[in-house]
Design an enzyme around this catalytic site. Structure first.
Site, PDB file in Angstrom:
ATOM      1  N   CYS A  37       0.849  -1.191   0.000  1.00  0.00           N
ATOM      2  CA  CYS A  37       0.000   0.000   0.000  1.00  0.00           C
ATOM      3  C   CYS A  37       0.890   1.247   0.000  1.00  0.00           C
ATOM      4  CB  CYS A  37      -0.954  -0.001   1.197  1.00  0.00           C
ATOM      5  SG  CYS A  37      -1.986  -1.480   1.326  1.00  0.00           S
ATOM      6  N   ASP A  56      -8.829  -2.104  -6.974  1.00  0.00           N
ATOM      7  CA  ASP A  56      -8.117  -1.098  -6.205  1.00  0.00           C
ATOM      8  C   ASP A  56      -8.336   0.275  -6.823  1.00  0.00           C
ATOM      9  OD1 ASP A  56      -6.392   0.440  -4.718  1.00  0.00           O
ATOM     10  OD2 ASP A  56      -4.672  -0.899  -4.934  1.00  0.00           O
ATOM     11  N   HIS A 100      -7.432  -3.816  -2.510  1.00  0.00           N
ATOM     12  CA  HIS A 100      -6.328  -3.082  -1.905  1.00  0.00           C
ATOM     13  C   HIS A 100      -6.047  -3.644  -0.512  1.00  0.00           C
ATOM     14  CE1 HIS A 100      -3.690   0.389  -1.475  1.00  0.00           C
ATOM     15  NE2 HIS A 100      -4.179   0.562  -0.265  1.00  0.00           N
TER      16      HIS A 100
END
Length: 253
Positions: A134, A189, A221
């Site tokens: 991330c 995502d 995500h």
């Protein structure tokens, strides 16, 4: 292989960053790997990920990127983070994320982390690897561009905002990257939509960067983070295989 996990302090230009260190328990130097956290910060799950990499023969450092606000943990997290119901957690994380994502601050911090690797008897001489998740994927790519002589490999997983229209977007540093890169994109995502994936591919290809980008179908995500409701076991297993292949090619343990 037995792994030792300890906490270490790293001097930086802005203070002292606490970090988790995992390494094989054999009193020998090993290739270094810098593991960049996601937005939820340094916590037990990231420590377990570092331990797994160390078991393969690496010395792994996981710095607390929020150290300017205190030592980890700065935010109380449940054992399982419900991404759809964690507005209060994100409200606490918001003020911490800004400095961590700032390109100049991130480059300074990366320099301090790399200096620690260079001075540690637990780390082999030479370049190191980096992996990030991330937010950490954003920082790992940025570090490869800011310190090309020190980073040999980058594994970036479910990274967001890697190729935006901003003047400080990390894809704009592709021409400075010398590392081999691997991207594991989540196809569900919103922070890394198809147009950004295409823009990133174009920049890396134009710069002649060695890289591979794969789309993890059905993954959201954060799919590698087992302490969240976005965890995807199939995608996570695939990520580990890709990461270890990358490290073995560039930093054989």
């Amino acid at each position: 292989m037995t792994v030792l996990g300890t906490l270490v302090d790293i001097p930086t230009a802005d203070g002292t960053a606490d970090a988790y260190l995992a390494h094989p328990d054999d009193d020998r130097p090993h290739p270094g790997v810098l593991l960049y956290q996601d937005a939820f910060g340094l916590r037990p799950h990231l420590k377990s990920m570092a331990d797994r990499i160390a078991e393969a023969g690496y010395t792994v450092l996981v710095p607390n990127l929020y150290y300017r606000s205190g030592r980890a943990p700065l935010v109380e997290l449940p054992e399982l983070i419900d991404i759809e119901q964690c507005g209060e957690i994100f409200a606490q994380l918001g003020p911490l994320l800004g400095p961590a994502r700032d390109p100049q601050i991130a480059a300074r911090d990366a320099g301090a982390f790399l200096a620690w690797f260079a001075g540690s008897p637990l780390v082999q001489d030479g370049p190191i690897g980096a992996t990030g998740y991330c937010l950490g994927a954003y920082l790992a790519l940025s570090t490869a561009a800011a310190h090309p002589d020190r980073i040999a490999a980058v594994g970036a997983f479910h990274g967001g905002h890697l190729a935006t229209d901003r003047p400080d977007s990390p894809h704009l540093g592709a021409g400075r990257v010398t590392a081999e890169l691997y991207f594991g994109h989540a196809d569900q995502d919103e922070s890394m939509p198809p147009e950004q994936i295409a823009r990133l591919d174009e920049a890396l290809t134009a710069a002649g960067v060695r890289y591979r980008a794969e789309l993890y179908e059905g993954a959201g995500h954060g799919f590698t983070q087992a302490d969240t409701t976005r965890y995807d076991a199939v995608g996570d297993a695939r990520h580990w295989s890709a990461l270890f292949d990358l490290l073995k090619r560039n930093l054989p343990a």
